[in-house]
Design a protein around this motif. Structure first.
Motif, PDB file in Angstrom:
ATOM      1  N   PRO A   1       0.834  -1.190   0.000  1.00  0.00           N
ATOM      2  CA  PRO A   1       0.000   0.000   0.000  1.00  0.00           C
ATOM      3  C   PRO A   1       0.879   1.254   0.000  1.00  0.00           C
ATOM      4  CG  PRO A   1      -0.012  -1.036   2.155  1.00  0.00           C
ATOM      5  CD  PRO A   1       0.872  -1.864   1.295  1.00  0.00           C
ATOM      6  N   SER A   2       0.869   2.000  -1.118  1.00  0.00           N
ATOM      7  CA  SER A   2       1.823   3.100  -1.251  1.00  0.00           C
ATOM      8  C   SER A   2       1.556   4.207  -0.230  1.00  0.00           C
ATOM      9  CB  SER A   2       1.798   3.655  -2.671  1.00  0.00           C
ATOM     10  OG  SER A   2       0.480   3.746  -3.134  1.00  0.00           O
ATOM     11  N   PHE A   3       0.273   4.462   0.028  1.00  0.00           N
ATOM     12  CA  PHE A   3      -0.049   5.513   0.989  1.00  0.00           C
ATOM     13  C   PHE A   3       0.431   5.117   2.386  1.00  0.00           C
ATOM     14  CE2 PHE A   3      -3.601   7.850   3.397  1.00  0.00           C
ATOM     15  CZ  PHE A   3      -2.826   8.995   3.504  1.00  0.00           C
ATOM     16  N   GLY A   4       0.194   3.868   2.743  1.00  0.00           N
ATOM     17  CA  GLY A   4       0.649   3.371   4.036  1.00  0.00           C
ATOM     18  C   GLY A   4       2.162   3.467   4.143  1.00  0.00           C
ATOM     19  N   LEU A   5       2.838   3.077   3.070  1.00  0.00           N
ATOM     20  CA  LEU A   5       4.297   3.108   3.034  1.00  0.00           C
ATOM     21  C   LEU A   5       4.801   4.536   3.228  1.00  0.00           C
ATOM     22  CD1 LEU A   5       6.334   0.872   2.595  1.00  0.00           C
ATOM     23  CD2 LEU A   5       6.472   1.548   0.193  1.00  0.00           C
ATOM     24  N   LEU A   6       4.109   5.473   2.563  1.00  0.00           N
ATOM     25  CA  LEU A   6       4.470   6.885   2.646  1.00  0.00           C
ATOM     26  C   LEU A   6       4.424   7.357   4.095  1.00  0.00           C
ATOM     27  CD1 LEU A   6       4.769   9.422   0.647  1.00  0.00           C
ATOM     28  CD2 LEU A   6       2.357   9.773   1.099  1.00  0.00           C
ATOM     29  N   VAL A   7       3.326   7.045   4.780  1.00  0.00           N
ATOM     30  CA  VAL A   7       3.163   7.483   6.167  1.00  0.00           C
ATOM     31  C   VAL A   7       4.185   6.789   7.055  1.00  0.00           C
ATOM     32  CG1 VAL A   7       1.600   7.491   8.150  1.00  0.00           C
ATOM     33  CG2 VAL A   7       0.728   8.012   5.858  1.00  0.00           C
ATOM     34  N   LEU A   8       4.335   5.484   6.870  1.00  0.00           N
ATOM     35  CA  LEU A   8       5.265   4.714   7.693  1.00  0.00           C
ATOM     36  C   LEU A   8       6.682   5.274   7.574  1.00  0.00           C
ATOM     37  CD1 LEU A   8       5.813   2.248   9.493  1.00  0.00           C
ATOM     38  CD2 LEU A   8       6.179   0.925   7.414  1.00  0.00           C
ATOM     39  N   LEU A   9       7.129   5.482   6.310  1.00  0.00           N
ATOM     40  CA  LEU A   9       8.504   5.952   6.111  1.00  0.00           C
ATOM     41  C   LEU A   9       8.689   7.353   6.669  1.00  0.00           C
ATOM     42  CD1 LEU A   9       9.272   4.582   2.539  1.00  0.00           C
ATOM     43  CD2 LEU A   9      10.173   3.796   4.724  1.00  0.00           C
ATOM     44  N   THR A  10       7.643   8.198   6.577  1.00  0.00           N
ATOM     45  CA  THR A  10       7.752   9.542   7.112  1.00  0.00           C
ATOM     46  C   THR A  10       7.908   9.498   8.632  1.00  0.00           C
ATOM     47  OG1 THR A  10       6.351  10.316   5.337  1.00  0.00           O
ATOM     48  CG2 THR A  10       6.677  11.813   7.167  1.00  0.00           C
ATOM     49  N   ILE A  11       7.139   8.601   9.267  1.00  0.00           N
ATOM     50  CA  ILE A  11       7.254   8.489  10.723  1.00  0.00           C
ATOM     51  C   ILE A  11       8.651   7.999  11.089  1.00  0.00           C
ATOM     52  CG2 ILE A  11       6.425   7.279  12.780  1.00  0.00           C
ATOM     53  CD1 ILE A  11       3.692   7.115  11.423  1.00  0.00           C
ATOM     54  N   LEU A  12       9.139   7.008  10.333  1.00  0.00           N
ATOM     55  CA  LEU A  12      10.436   6.417  10.665  1.00  0.00           C
ATOM     56  C   LEU A  12      11.594   7.341  10.336  1.00  0.00           C
ATOM     57  CD1 LEU A  12       9.928   2.718   9.445  1.00  0.00           C
ATOM     58  CD2 LEU A  12       9.731   3.629  11.770  1.00  0.00           C
ATOM     59  N   MET A  13      11.503   8.083   9.208  1.00  0.00           N
ATOM     60  CA  MET A  13      12.662   8.844   8.736  1.00  0.00           C
ATOM     61  C   MET A  13      12.493  10.345   8.891  1.00  0.00           C
ATOM     62  SD  MET A  13      13.090   6.683   5.208  1.00  0.00           S
ATOM     63  CE  MET A  13      14.740   7.194   4.839  1.00  0.00           C
ATOM     64  N   GLY A  14      11.323  10.787   9.269  1.00  0.00           N
ATOM     65  CA  GLY A  14      11.079  12.227   9.348  1.00  0.00           C
ATOM     66  C   GLY A  14      10.784  12.781   7.979  1.00  0.00           C
ATOM     67  N   LEU A  15      10.467  14.068   7.932  1.00  0.00           N
ATOM     68  CA  LEU A  15      10.140  14.679   6.638  1.00  0.00           C
ATOM     69  C   LEU A  15      11.364  14.669   5.744  1.00  0.00           C
ATOM     70  CD1 LEU A  15       8.003  17.777   7.670  1.00  0.00           C
ATOM     71  CD2 LEU A  15       7.257  15.577   6.780  1.00  0.00           C
TER      72      LEU A  15
ATOM     73  N   LEU B   1      12.900  13.921   1.334  1.00  0.00           N
ATOM     74  CA  LEU B   1      12.648  13.456  -0.030  1.00  0.00           C
ATOM     75  C   LEU B   1      12.528  11.927  -0.077  1.00  0.00           C
ATOM     76  CD1 LEU B   1      12.339  14.756  -2.781  1.00  0.00           C
ATOM     77  CD2 LEU B   1      14.775  14.348  -3.180  1.00  0.00           C
ATOM     78  N   THR B   2      13.391  11.235   0.675  1.00  0.00           N
ATOM     79  CA  THR B   2      13.444   9.773   0.586  1.00  0.00           C
ATOM     80  C   THR B   2      12.104   9.102   0.908  1.00  0.00           C
ATOM     81  OG1 THR B   2      15.676  10.060   1.401  1.00  0.00           O
ATOM     82  CG2 THR B   2      14.895   7.796   1.133  1.00  0.00           C
ATOM     83  N   PRO B   3      11.450   9.440   2.036  1.00  0.00           N
ATOM     84  CA  PRO B   3      10.191   8.738   2.333  1.00  0.00           C
ATOM     85  C   PRO B   3       9.120   8.958   1.273  1.00  0.00           C
ATOM     86  CG  PRO B   3      10.583  10.511   3.911  1.00  0.00           C
ATOM     87  CD  PRO B   3      11.826  10.385   3.100  1.00  0.00           C
ATOM     88  N   VAL B   4       9.243  10.024   0.487  1.00  0.00           N
ATOM     89  CA  VAL B   4       8.268  10.233  -0.586  1.00  0.00           C
ATOM     90  C   VAL B   4       8.693   9.476  -1.846  1.00  0.00           C
ATOM     91  CG1 VAL B   4       7.170  11.928  -2.064  1.00  0.00           C
ATOM     92  CG2 VAL B   4       7.615  12.471   0.322  1.00  0.00           C
ATOM     93  N   MET B   5       9.995   9.537  -2.150  1.00  0.00           N
ATOM     94  CA  MET B   5      10.479   8.917  -3.385  1.00  0.00           C
ATOM     95  C   MET B   5      10.334   7.396  -3.357  1.00  0.00           C
ATOM     96  SD  MET B   5      11.294  10.820  -5.785  1.00  0.00           S
ATOM     97  CE  MET B   5      10.837  12.539  -5.780  1.00  0.00           C
ATOM     98  N   VAL B   6      10.592   6.775  -2.210  1.00  0.00           N
ATOM     99  CA  VAL B   6      10.564   5.305  -2.159  1.00  0.00           C
ATOM    100  C   VAL B   6       9.196   4.753  -2.584  1.00  0.00           C
ATOM    101  CG1 VAL B   6      10.707   3.304  -0.625  1.00  0.00           C
ATOM    102  CG2 VAL B   6      12.463   5.077  -0.521  1.00  0.00           C
ATOM    103  N   PRO B   7       8.086   5.221  -1.974  1.00  0.00           N
ATOM    104  CA  PRO B   7       6.798   4.666  -2.436  1.00  0.00           C
ATOM    105  C   PRO B   7       6.477   5.019  -3.884  1.00  0.00           C
ATOM    106  CG  PRO B   7       6.466   6.141  -0.553  1.00  0.00           C
ATOM    107  CD  PRO B   7       7.921   6.123  -0.827  1.00  0.00           C
TER     108      PRO B   7
END
Lengths: 218, 393, 222
Positions: free
Chosen positions: C73-87, C89-95
């Motif tokens: 789930p790309s949206f879930g991944l986006l939120v998860l990575l943002t929580i883990l890595m903070g704001l 580029l990477t948490p957005v680019m990965v999903p």
């Protein structure tokens, strides 16, 4: 709202984990089933009147291009923030995948088979239902798999329009209260549901098309 | 078949070789191809493919004929044995240079759909580094040679018929003037009439260019028509017989070859005998306005009919000699088909006699004028003497 | 008021066409991030798809990989990575990249497999080395399908980049997410119209690209 187990859902969502899973399945499967029911007659019309297929395909591509969030927003006006607002766009996306899958699947029936059916006295409609559609079943299932798995994932976006995202609703709490575990829960649950539904579809196709098993086994 | 100028025997040098400075003999030396799954496609095959002539590999499906062809340009590598091109093992040459020195034509032509006819033909010259202008000049020249109108140059393959595509395929293979031409069932996907046209075209081009052609087909008639030498392969990739087509027909090596040649191989063998020696009689030929007296004089004892011609001497039909001599003109009987003396073979003469209601074949000259008729007995005599001459030779 | 009224209100608002939250800025952000994600996805998926399609190996592995990636789930991944890595580029680019790789990879593979084998045979037989067979024969013939795979990846990136506004990302999605939280429906609808328009422009771009890149001999024979 304290820590707790993997399946513990924050109280503000007013739901249990199993409740969210059920809701997720409903938001996923209702559109896929509606999509299938609507796609069949459209595909048959496209098959019967070949000239409408390219424009239908064009319109479908345009609909498919419209981002889900924008699509949800346009529908809020009519259906407010309800299940329907999420289900209608997902139904449309399903249609876009299924109509070409069915039409191309039916067209792929070899000219020999078609001629044989004709020679045996099959009428056009009978030929569609008894020869071409059954042969198109593997292609239809391939389309269903794509539609189902992407619907499972897209449901979460419903969270943005008034918490209509089933398991996706966990994501807003995860971000707001900085609880990565809730995000993990959402991502893993959604992915597992997607894979399971996909597996079920593969199984169903094998049961429905024993004649194709050899071809798919290799 | 009358147009063939030479039929070299096994290892006999053809006239084409005299013209060519370069000798391009291909030797297939005890070659075996086994696939990992254990099937043997080609089994210790030894063949010497003579220079400047057409060698046909023919056999049922699964006989390894295509595999053999593809080993020559190393699309398939042999498991054992070696293939020599002018005495050099083909594996010693860089593979793509080797392939560029051999034209390659396949069943559905394999034209590049994204390139125009002209660019398709110019592919190999461009690969060899020719400049664009020269490559296109060459492409235009080849289009003419294979009988394609210049207006096709800018078209894409999908705009051509199957036969036209195959002509482009042949032109593309000839583009860099390779000494060797490999053809893998090139004409088997087109209808019989187009196929005959393409075969005639190939023979015409070959008469001009004298390439070393290796041609694969499953059609024995095509093999006999095109081949200077014919190799018949059997299942499992073993050689059944390697001989010029006439020898194949007259002396098949075994039952397999005999079966493969079909029940009428004797008749087909007659294609190789000319009609020059056939004894004709011009006596029972009369013009339409012949008098009863003339008809009576023309009537043979053994033939109660006369052949009626128009004023130019072209045959119109058989007429009952007695009726015509007594003044009652009945309807003319159709004479079937005439054969052309000198150009047609004894096979055509025999066919003409069988088709004729009187049992006599009608012979015409190049202009279509009746020059004589021949009884089946006369044709039989000609066949016997041709056989005798063949054995003596 | 209906959505057309809201949209008109949004586009007529003063200051809408300039500044950090102006339409040109947001549009440019959206296009930049989408293009970057597509580029990364192409760099990963295209060579792998071309080579596996050319050799015909690993088709099953690719299919499994694609199904797995689609189930993410790309949206879930986006939120998860943002929580883990903070704001960032990477948490957005990965999903976004993960979203676009499967359609590009699978369609490229299928497109290459779908090239008439006799064509490849002829090209090899003529003496083209493998990279020329790939680049000058298989690729041009497979191009219409490959482009459709890239198009589908691009559309999904544009669509999901919209959602990225939820994790404080720029782009046209900002209008929708901000409008929803401010209960400003003109802004929400205006943003949705812009996003939809950008998606359609992307479709148009790929249609044009096809006209320019695909040989008429291939285009018409389909």
């Amino acid at each position: 709202m304290s820590g707790g187990g993997f399946f513990e859902v924050p109280s503000d969502l007013q739901n249990t984990w199993w409740g969210l899973v059920g809701w997720q399945l409903q938001l996923t499967l209702v559109p896929v089933l509606c999509g299938l029911v609507i796609a069949l007659p459209i595909a048959l019309l496209c098959r019967r009147f070949g000239w409408i297929y390219p424009p239908v395909l064009g319109v479908a591509t345009v609909f498919y291009a419209i981002p889900s969030l924008a699509f949800f927003v346009f529908l809020i006006d009519w259906f407010s923030e309800s299940d329907l607002t999420v289900e209608i766009p997902l139904t449309v996306y399903t249609l876009v995948v299924l109509v070409p899958a069915i039409v191309d699947g039916m067209r792929s029936v070899s000219a020999d088979t078609r001629a044989a059916a004709e020679a045996m006295g099959f009428g056009t409609l009978r030929r569609y239902f008894q020869v071409e559609l059954p042969i198109a079943v593997p292609a239809v299932f391939a389309g269903l798999r794509v539609a189902t798995v992407s619907s499972v994932s897209l449901v979460s976006v419903g969270m943005l329009i008034g918490n209509e995202g089933a398991l996706g609703n966990l994501l807003s709490d995860a971000l707001n209260y900085h609880r990565p575990q809730l995000a993990w829960d959402a991502v893993i649950s959604i992915a597992v549901i997607g894979v399971l539904l996909d597996a079920l579809l593969v199984l169903a196709r094998r049961l429905l098309t024993p004649w194709a098993r050899k071809a798919t086994a290799k | 078949m009358g147009g063939r100028c030479h039929k070299p025997g096994h290892l006999v040098v053809g006239p084409a070789e005299a013209r060519r400075a370069l000798h391009t003999v291909i030797v297939i030396d005890a070659v075996t191809k086994r696939y990992p799954d254990g099937t043997t496609a080609v089994d210790r095959l030894t063949l010497e493919i003579p220079d400047g002539s057409i060698t046909v590999l023919v056999g049922p499906s699964g006989c390894g004929k295509t595999t053999t062809l593809r080993m020559i340009n190393r699309m398939v590598e042999p498991t054992e044995g070696r293939i020599l091109l002018n005495g050099q093992d083909v594996r010693e040459a860089p593979v793509n240079a080797l392939r560029r020195s051999m034209g390659y034509v396949i069943q559905h032509a394999g034209l590049f759909p994204h390139r125009t006819v002209m660019d398709n033909i110019a592919t190999v010259p461009r690969l060899l580094g020719w400049d664009k202008h020269r490559a296109r000049e060459r492409a235009r020249e080849l289009m003419e040679r294979v009988g394609l109108d210049a207006s096709f140059a800018k078209r894409y393959p999908y705009q051509l018929s199957g036969g036209q595509q195959q002509r482009v395929g042949v032109a593309r293979a000839l583009a860099a003037d390779p000494p060797v031409l490999l053809m893998d069932e090139p004409f088997s996907a087109v209808d019989p009439i187009v196929r005959k046209g393409l075969q005639d075209e190939l023979l015409r081009i070959q008469a001009d260019l004298g390439k070393t052609v290796v041609f694969v087909t499953h059609d024995i008639d095509e093999a006999i028509k095109l081949g200077d030498m014919v190799a018949v392969l059997r299942e499992g990739g073993r050689l059944a017989q390697y001989a010029p087509p006439a020898r194949l027909l007259s002396a098949p090596a075994d039952e397999f070859v005999e079966d493969f040649l079909g029940v009428d191989r004797g008749i087909r063998h007659l294609s190789f005998f000319g009609t020059e020696e056939l004894e004709l009689t011009a006596e029972p030929i009369v013009t339409e306005d012949a008098t009863a007296e003339q008809v009576r004089a023309a009537t043979l004892a053994e033939l109660p009919y006369v052949l009626v011609t128009d004023a130019e001497g072209r045959p119109r039909g058989w007429s009952d000699a007695l009726d015509r001599a007594t003044g009652t003109e009945g309807e003319l009987l159709p004479y079937g088909r005439a054969f052309t003396v000198g150009r047609d073979s004894l096979r055509a003469a025999l066919d003409s006699a069988v088709l004729s209601p009187t049992g006599w074949a009608v012979a015409v000259d190049e202009q279509g004028r009746a020059v004589g008729v021949a009884a089946q007995e006369a044709i039989a005599a000609a066949i016997r003497s041709a056989h005798t001459a063949g054995v003596l030779r | 008021m209906n959505i057309f009224g809201y949209a008109q209100q949004f586009f007529d608002a003063p200051g809408q066409w300039s500044g950090a939250d102006g339409i040109p800025t947001r549009l440019l952000e959206h296009v930049q991030y989408s293009a970057l994600a597509l580029l990364i996805a192409l760099v990963i998926a295209l060579p792998v798809g071309l080579v596996t399609g050319h050799t015909g190996r690993s088709g099953n592995a690719l299919a499994v990989l694609a199904t797995a990636a689609r189930a993410l789930p790309s949206f879930g991944l986006l939120v998860l990575l943002t929580i883990l890595m903070g704001l960032g580029l990477t948490p957005v680019m990965v999903p976004l990249v993960a979203l676009a790789v499967p359609p590009i990879l699978v369609t490229t593979y299928e497109a290459m497999r779908g090239v008439d084998p006799s064509l490849v045979d002829a090209a090899r037989g003529i003496g083209l080395p493998w990279w020329r067979v790939l680049g000058q024969v298989e690729l041009p013939v497979a191009l219409p399908l490959i482009l459709s795979g890239i198009r589908s990846g691009a559309i999904q990136i544009v669509s999901t980049a919209t959602i990225a506004a939820y994790v404080s990302f720029g782009g046209l999605g900002r209008y929708i997410v901000d409008g929803l939280s401010q209960v400003n429906y003109a802004k929400v609808v205006g943003g949705a119209v812009l996003v939809a328009a950008l998606a359609l422009a992307t479709l148009g771009f790929f249609w044009l690209l096809g006209r320019v890149l695909v040989s008429p001999g291939v285009r018409r024979s389909r």
